[in-house]
Scaffold this active site. Structure first.
Site, PDB file in Angstrom:
ATOM      1  N   TYR A   1      -4.221  95.099  60.499  1.00 28.21           N
ATOM      2  CA  TYR A   1      -5.477  95.049  61.291  1.00 28.21           C
ATOM      3  C   TYR A   1      -5.632  93.619  61.719  1.00 28.21           C
ATOM      4  O   TYR A   1      -6.009  93.353  63.100  1.00 28.21           O
ATOM      5  CB  TYR A   1      -6.805  95.750  60.669  1.00 28.21           C
ATOM      6  CG  TYR A   1      -7.935  96.108  61.659  1.00 28.21           C
ATOM      7  CD1 TYR A   1      -7.920  96.856  62.453  1.00 28.21           C
ATOM      8  CD2 TYR A   1      -8.998  95.163  61.213  1.00 28.21           C
ATOM      9  CE1 TYR A   1      -8.915  97.262  63.352  1.00 28.21           C
ATOM     10  CE2 TYR A   1     -10.095  95.427  62.222  1.00 28.21           C
ATOM     11  CZ  TYR A   1     -10.106  96.201  63.252  1.00 28.21           C
ATOM     12  OH  TYR A   1     -11.223  96.439  63.930  1.00 28.21           O
TER      13      TYR A   1
HETATM   14  N1  LIG Z   1     -15.976  99.888  63.167  1.00 28.80           N
HETATM   15  C1  LIG Z   1     -15.916  98.519  62.905  1.00 28.80           C
HETATM   16  O1  LIG Z   1     -16.332  98.224  61.784  1.00 28.80           O
HETATM   17  C2  LIG Z   1     -15.173  97.556  63.902  1.00 28.80           C
HETATM   18  C3  LIG Z   1     -15.391  96.346  63.629  1.00 28.80           C
HETATM   19  C4  LIG Z   1     -14.770  95.038  64.771  1.00 28.80           C
HETATM   20  C5  LIG Z   1     -14.158  95.872  65.420  1.00 28.80           C
HETATM   21  N2  LIG Z   1     -13.992  97.072  65.793  1.00 28.80           N
HETATM   22  C6  LIG Z   1     -13.304  97.809  66.913  1.00 28.80           C
HETATM   23  O2  LIG Z   1     -14.102  98.294  67.933  1.00 28.80           O
HETATM   24  C7  LIG Z   1     -13.339  99.450  68.590  1.00 28.80           C
HETATM   25  C8  LIG Z   1     -13.760 100.645  68.392  1.00 28.80           C
HETATM   26  O3  LIG Z   1     -13.620 101.063  67.081  1.00 28.80           O
HETATM   27  P1  LIG Z   1     -14.821 102.287  66.340  1.00 28.80           P
HETATM   28  O4  LIG Z   1     -15.439 101.516  65.131  1.00 28.80           O
HETATM   29  O5  LIG Z   1     -15.576 102.884  67.434  1.00 28.80           O
HETATM   30  O6  LIG Z   1     -13.680 103.211  65.893  1.00 28.80           O
HETATM   31  P2  LIG Z   1     -13.421 104.848  66.214  1.00 28.80           P
HETATM   32  O7  LIG Z   1     -12.355 105.138  65.236  1.00 28.80           O
HETATM   33  O8  LIG Z   1     -14.804 105.660  66.139  1.00 28.80           O
HETATM   34  O9  LIG Z   1     -13.123 104.784  67.883  1.00 28.80           O
HETATM   35  C9  LIG Z   1     -11.624 104.603  68.286  1.00 28.80           C
HETATM   36  C10 LIG Z   1     -11.338 105.403  69.450  1.00 28.80           C
HETATM   37  O10 LIG Z   1      -9.874 105.173  69.646  1.00 28.80           O
HETATM   38  C11 LIG Z   1      -9.354 106.409  70.282  1.00 28.80           C
HETATM   39  N3  LIG Z   1      -7.782 105.943  70.265  1.00 28.80           N
HETATM   40  C12 LIG Z   1      -7.207 105.677  68.840  1.00 28.80           C
HETATM   41  N4  LIG Z   1      -5.960 105.600  69.176  1.00 28.80           N
HETATM   42  C13 LIG Z   1      -5.737 105.758  70.728  1.00 28.80           C
HETATM   43  C14 LIG Z   1      -4.770 105.699  71.581  1.00 28.80           C
HETATM   44  N5  LIG Z   1      -3.499 105.549  71.181  1.00 28.80           N
HETATM   45  N6  LIG Z   1      -5.003 106.001  72.994  1.00 28.80           N
HETATM   46  C15 LIG Z   1      -6.422 106.312  73.219  1.00 28.80           C
HETATM   47  N7  LIG Z   1      -7.462 106.167  72.482  1.00 28.80           N
HETATM   48  C16 LIG Z   1      -7.090 106.049  71.160  1.00 28.80           C
HETATM   49  C17 LIG Z   1      -9.696 107.158  68.995  1.00 28.80           C
HETATM   50  O11 LIG Z   1      -9.389 108.555  69.356  1.00 28.80           O
HETATM   51  C18 LIG Z   1     -11.464 107.016  68.969  1.00 28.80           C
HETATM   52  O12 LIG Z   1     -11.807 107.605  69.811  1.00 28.80           O
HETATM   53  C19 LIG Z   1     -11.818  99.118  67.946  1.00 28.80           C
HETATM   54  O13 LIG Z   1     -11.179  98.391  68.486  1.00 28.80           O
HETATM   55  C20 LIG Z   1     -11.948  98.493  66.606  1.00 28.80           C
HETATM   56  O14 LIG Z   1     -11.091  97.958  65.896  1.00 28.80           O
HETATM   57  C21 LIG Z   1     -14.523  98.153  64.914  1.00 28.80           C
END
Ligand SMILES: NC(=O)c1ccc[n+]([C@@H]2O[C@H](COP(=O)([O-])OP(=O)(O)OC[C@H]3O[C@@H](n4cnc5c(N)ncnc54)[C@H](O)[C@@H]3O)[C@@H](O)[C@H]2O)c1
Length: 277
Positions: free
Chosen positions: A154
């Site tokens: 990650y």
């Molecule tokens: N949650 C955290 O703590 C956090 C912190 C920093 C950054 N982020 C980043 O924020 C973004 C959103 O994460 P989140 O926390 O909302 O997670 P989440 O799992 O709720 O949402 C991720 C979404 O991406 C979709 N997805 C996954 N693989 C895919 C693919 N191959 N094609 C299309 N869609 C796909 C999933 O179905 C899901 O709806 C991500 O890039 C994550 O790395 C999250």
């Protein structure tokens, strides 16, 4: 300050818009007057967000797209038409130690979090450059600024996302395209992607609320900001690299950063491609 993109009257496309931060940004952008295109590999989740936006009187479409599938991205982009704001948000994590992660999970993290940035951005950037306006948003992470234990896949993918944005920004500026880029680096957010993580110092390194982060990203797009780090303290962490590694590691220990994943459970196996033990 670079040129911002007004959300009212714009078309905004968001990958991974079916849940978590993506869903929140989709709902928020629609409230601010954007026509929102929701892409998600989870067709039902994307359609549910579309319906939620429409039920509230907003404009939205949903397309079931796996952003790692180049052909599918090209076909869906042709169907979507021009966009003013592209939010590269889809992301996954394996959350295991290097020796415990499967090769498939590692590959998937790199495909979704890194390579898809190229496929999706290339599908829309040409149109933005031609029109001389638009914003490309890359949702990276605090893990893209400092490496974190149990996040070798990650963290590395988010460092790559950070670098992708920085190089793209340089390229678009050098060519005077008028297209803005925004990189977003949040610490943990309460979306469920990192269920179970703990923070030692919640006052300075809190687990962020997804609604707050979504609103901050939308504000940043409109204001023409180029970097959004939440909480701002995270901005200081990479600066510590000028110190000896032993001091850097000690500061990370004091902040508890490398223990955050000790109780990580993940929301469900679908986020990693395998059940989490
Ligand atoms: N949650 C955290 O703590 C956090 C912190 C920093 C950054 N982020 C980043 O924020 C973004 C959103 O994460 P989140 O926390 O909302 O997670 P989440 O799992 O709720 O949402 C991720 C979404 O991406 C979709 N997805 C996954 N693989 C895919 C693919 N191959 N094609 C299309 N869609 C796909 C999933 O179905 C899901 O709806 C991500 O890039 C994550 O790395 C999250």
């Amino acid at each position: 300050m670079a040129k911002g993109t007004r959300l009212s009257g714009s078309t905004l496309l968001i990958t991974g818009g079916g849940s978590g931060l993506g869903r929140r940004m989709a709902l928020g952008a629609a409230r601010r007057g954007s026509r929102v295109l929701v892409w998600d590999v989870d067709a039902a989740a994307g359609a549910a967000v579309r319906d939620e936006i429409r039920a509230a009187g907003g404009q939205a479409e949903a397309q079931a797209v796996d952003v790692t599938d180049r052909e599918a991205v090209r076909a869906a982009a042709a169907q979507a038409g021009p966009v003013d704001v592209l939010v590269n948000n889809a992301g996954v994590v394996s959350g295991r130690r290097l020796l415990d992660a499967t090769e498939e999970a590692i590959e998937r993290t790199m495909n979704v979090n890194v390579l898809a940035l190229y496929w999706v951005t290339r599908a829309f950037l040409g149109g933005m450059v031609q029109r001389g306006h638009g914003t490309v948003v890359t949702i990276a992470s605090a893990a893209g600024m400092v490496g974190v234990a149990r996040q070798t896949d990650y963290s590395a993918s988010k460092f790559a996302a950070f670098g992708f944005n920085e190089s793209l920004r340089a390229e678009l500026r050098a060519d005077h395209t008028g297209v803005n880029t925004l990189v977003v680096c949040p610490y943990y957010i309460n979306t469920g992607m990192f269920d179970g993580v703990q923070t030692r110092w919640p006052r300075i390194l809190p687990i962020l609320g997804e609604e707050d982060v979504a609103a901050a990203v939308l504000d940043a797009i409109e204001a023409g900001r180029r970097k959004l780090v939440l909480p701002p303290l995270v901005n200081l962490l990479p600066v510590l690299r000028v110190l000896p590694v032993s001091v850097f590691d000690r500061v990370m220990d004091v902040l508890g950063v490398n223990r955050t994943m000790d109780h990580f459970t993940g929301r469900k196996g679908s986020r990693t491609g395998e059940p989490l033990g």
